[in-house]
Design an enzyme around this catalytic site. Sequence first.
Site, PDB file in Angstrom:
ATOM      1  N   ASP A   1      42.999  37.130  39.316  1.00  0.00           N
ATOM      2  CA  ASP A   1      42.525  37.590  40.219  1.00  0.00           C
ATOM      3  C   ASP A   1      41.545  36.825  40.949  1.00  0.00           C
ATOM      4  OD1 ASP A   1      43.488  40.226  41.287  1.00  0.00           O
ATOM      5  OD2 ASP A   1      42.209  41.156  39.455  1.00  0.00           O
TER       6      ASP A   1
ATOM      7  N   LYS B   1      52.390  45.709  42.511  1.00  0.00           N
ATOM      8  CA  LYS B   1      52.149  44.295  41.738  1.00  0.00           C
ATOM      9  C   LYS B   1      53.536  44.307  40.799  1.00  0.00           C
ATOM     10  CE  LYS B   1      47.288  44.169  42.532  1.00  0.00           C
ATOM     11  NZ  LYS B   1      45.982  44.179  42.142  1.00  0.00           N
TER      12      LYS B   1
ATOM     13  N   GLN C   1      42.589  46.578  37.268  1.00  0.00           N
ATOM     14  CA  GLN C   1      42.617  46.931  38.915  1.00  0.00           C
ATOM     15  C   GLN C   1      41.108  47.726  39.192  1.00  0.00           C
ATOM     16  OE1 GLN C   1      44.911  46.490  41.090  1.00  0.00           O
ATOM     17  NE2 GLN C   1      43.889  47.329  42.500  1.00  0.00           N
TER      18      GLN C   1
END
Length: 293
Positions: free
Chosen positions: A119, A52, A96
């Site tokens: 997200d 990422k 995460q």
Amino acid sequence: MTIIDGKATADIIKKEIAAEVEQMVNSGAKRPHLAAVLIGHDGGSETYVKNKILACQACGFESSLVRFEDDVTEAELLACIDRLNRDERVDGFIVQLPLPRHINKQRVIEAIDHRKDVDGFHPINVGRTALGLPCFLSATPMGILELLKRYNIEMTGKKCVVLGRSNIVGKPMSQLMMQKEHGDTTVTVCHSHSRNIADECRQADILIAAIGMPGYVTADMVKPGAVVIDVGTTRVPDASRPSGFRLSGDVQFDEVAPLCSAISPVPGGVGPMTICMLMLNTLAAAKGIYYEK
Ligand code: GUN
């Protein structure tokens, strides 16, 4: 048979994003900034976060990484989220997953300001997704839709079977594939307690496998001419690799591919697109597209 090349498509989209970012910066805007929070040292999570950050560099974004050890308390993590919510330099951030067991995942997700939730996991974004309202979409289903669109896969009125009902992939994927503005297909969702899964799969014009069971989808489960999207990324031991593992999809690629009109491989299919869609969401956050800044 077409191989749906997620890596090449993601590279094109990242170039498109980078060009837009340079234009933004030239006209006085700041660079989009994605922050990532990583807890512990899980190999998969380390790799995802590293990729990422590399994607941020390719897109001309700023990025920052906040690291905690496995023994971080929930209060410490929530305090970090509060700081990131209020940090005006940060347009969007992710925590995460998976989290250590002593931390309440849902509490963490709901602590993230939905306007920075790139997200798309916060209930406001999940709810807006279900309603078909503008919002941050969960990156994996968003990436799959983008692949289907860029490969001109006909969707309207087709029969789509989604294998898996996870919050991150199966549920949002099935909703988006149903919605007129996106897939516009007739959707069946199969899960661990579904009956006759092979029969359901054989009906599918578009089969999306997201169950995390290596090689689950075999040739006898696929209708000739179907489009097959493989979301599986299970690490299986492989002594011939320096890492000691390889990624395995949910589809027996070798026997299924010859039957398909199009199929996405693992690796190089959905995975690179997921990270790329996170970049698109971050760009949208920086521009204040879904939510006013
Ligand atoms: N773990 C596995 N996939 C994801 C994802 O898309 N976002 C976050 N935050 N964690 C993940």
